[in-house]
Design a protein around this motif. Structure first.
Motif, PDB file in Angstrom:
ATOM      1  N   SER A 127       0.844  -1.196   0.000  1.00  0.00           N
ATOM      2  CA  SER A 127       0.000   0.000   0.000  1.00  0.00           C
ATOM      3  C   SER A 127       0.874   1.238   0.000  1.00  0.00           C
ATOM      4  O   SER A 127       2.084   1.160   0.227  1.00  0.00           O
ATOM      5  CB  SER A 127      -0.907  -0.012   1.243  1.00  0.00           C
ATOM      6  N   GLY A 128       0.256   2.381  -0.242  1.00  0.00           N
ATOM      7  CA  GLY A 128       0.938   3.654  -0.093  1.00  0.00           C
ATOM      8  C   GLY A 128       0.572   4.222   1.275  1.00  0.00           C
ATOM      9  O   GLY A 128      -0.596   4.214   1.652  1.00  0.00           O
ATOM     10  N   GLN A 202      -5.524   7.543  -6.801  1.00  0.00           N
ATOM     11  CA  GLN A 202      -4.848   7.660  -5.498  1.00  0.00           C
ATOM     12  C   GLN A 202      -4.171   9.028  -5.352  1.00  0.00           C
ATOM     13  O   GLN A 202      -3.313   9.220  -4.500  1.00  0.00           O
ATOM     14  CB  GLN A 202      -3.826   6.520  -5.318  1.00  0.00           C
ATOM     15  N   ARG A 204      -2.134  10.537  -7.477  1.00  0.00           N
ATOM     16  CA  ARG A 204      -0.746  10.615  -7.953  1.00  0.00           C
ATOM     17  C   ARG A 204      -0.612  11.647  -9.066  1.00  0.00           C
ATOM     18  O   ARG A 204      -1.505  11.796  -9.903  1.00  0.00           O
ATOM     19  CB  ARG A 204      -0.287   9.243  -8.469  1.00  0.00           C
TER      20      ARG A 204
HETATM   21  N1  URA Z   1      -0.216  -0.188  -3.737  1.00  0.00           N
HETATM   22  C1  URA Z   1      -1.091   0.836  -3.938  1.00  0.00           C
HETATM   23  O1  URA Z   1      -2.258   0.604  -4.250  1.00  0.00           O
HETATM   24  N2  URA Z   1      -0.647   2.099  -3.789  1.00  0.00           N
HETATM   25  C2  URA Z   1       0.620   2.376  -3.473  1.00  0.00           C
HETATM   26  O2  URA Z   1       0.981   3.558  -3.368  1.00  0.00           O
HETATM   27  C3  URA Z   1       1.530   1.318  -3.273  1.00  0.00           C
HETATM   28  C4  URA Z   1       1.073   0.027  -3.422  1.00  0.00           C
END
Ligand code: URA
Ligand code: R2B
Length: 295
Positions: A127-128, A202, A204
């Motif tokens: 995850s982030g 997300q 980005r």
């Molecule tokens: N997985 C995600 O979904 N986001 C991230 O930033 C890193 C891994």
């Protein structure tokens, strides 16, 4: 009364059930014999990582035979991979809600056809992070959507169905306790945001498309942080919602690969990323060994 893992009256009238994406079926395979003893199911995105987890569990549980002999039960299909080590099943689910949702429909039916009881499901993933040191493990308290709501929406017959994403609080606390018994696994319980995209979805700035400014990105991440969100990934809400509907105890354990307040690109050295990804595995292995009375 035995709890039933499926909630579909149509299943009972089917003479045969083909779990198409696993290349398994009720007529072609003796599912109770193959899977009846399963107590723990671990799911994660990548097939190689789930093979590595199975090999790790093989060692940890002191299973007979060689790790190289653990075969992919779904090797006839390249959609998902599945490995069994004693009472532990390790399954890959690919990336994103549609991919994990298809896998979970078939996995939950597999547990039902195999007459499994008292199964616990774990999603171990990456995850982030939001405001956490990279490498921190987040055990999900609430899985929330992009609006920070603890729910999963799905379109069914042209209508939106909303399902709760509540997870088992006792299980999360037990996992947090496990983290204190292991060296070098910084762990928190916090909310996890689940999105339908890795880039714009997300927040980005480094995708092929970007419709917002740096300030707008940071403002959104700050709002998420205020809502108790400490990590972002792509499967937790549908995982939580389906497990809950099907009476399966479940937990989500994801390591953070970066701090999103600091950047968007994952530039950490490969070896470090590999070590980070072993952290949720170590935590779940410890939990399973404790439950089996092996320590
Ligand atoms: N997985 C995600 O979904 N986001 C991230 O930033 C890193 C891994
Ligand atoms: C975490 O990592 C993947 C994206 O890189 C996605 O499956 C998720 O949830």
């Amino acid at each position: 009364i035995q709890v039933q893992y499926v909630k579909n009256p149509h299943l009972e009238s089917m003479e045969e059930d083909i779990l198409y994406h696993f290349n398994l079926g009720t007529k072609t395979h003796n599912l109770p014999a193959m899977f009846g003893d399963i107590k723990f199911v671990c799911v994660g995105g990548s097939a190689n990582r789930m093979r590595a987890f199975a090999q790790f569990m093989h060692q940890e549980l002191g299973q007979p035979g060689h790790v190289d002999d653990i075969r992919d039960i779904c090797e006839e299909t390249d959609r998902y991979s599945m490995f069994k080590v004693g009472p532990v099943l390790s399954v890959s689910h690919g990336m994103g809600a549609p991919s994990i949702s298809i896998m979970l429909h078939e996995l939950i039916k597999l547990l039902y056809h195999s007459r499994c009881r008292d199964v616990i499901l774990f999603r171990i993933g990456t995850s982030g992070g939001i405001g956490l040191a990279p490498g921190t493990v987040v055990i999900t308290d609430k899985a929330v959507d992009s609006f920070f709501r603890p729910q999963f929406e799905q379109v069914v017959l042209g209508k939106v169905i909303v399902r709760s994403t509540e997870l088992d609080e006792g299980l999360s606390k037990e996992l947090l306790q496990c983290s204190t018994e292991l060296p070098d696994i910084p762990t928190v319980i916090a909310n996890t945001m689940c999105t339908h995209d890795f880039y714009e979805g997300q927040g980005r700035l480094d995708g092929a498309l970007c419709s917002f400014s740096t300030e707008e990105k940071l403002e959104y991440l700050r709002k998420a942080h205020e809502a108790g969100v400490r990590n972002i990934e792509m499967e937790s809400t549908v995982f939580a919602a389906m497990c809950r509907m099907c009476n399966l105890k479940a937990a989500v354990i994801c390591v953070t690969l970066l701090n999103r307040f600091e950047g968007d690109q994952i530039s950490t050295h490969h070896d470090v990323l590999v070590e980070y990804q072993q952290r949720p595995q170590g935590l779940v292995a410890h939990f399973i060994k404790k439950r089996l009375g092996l320590m």
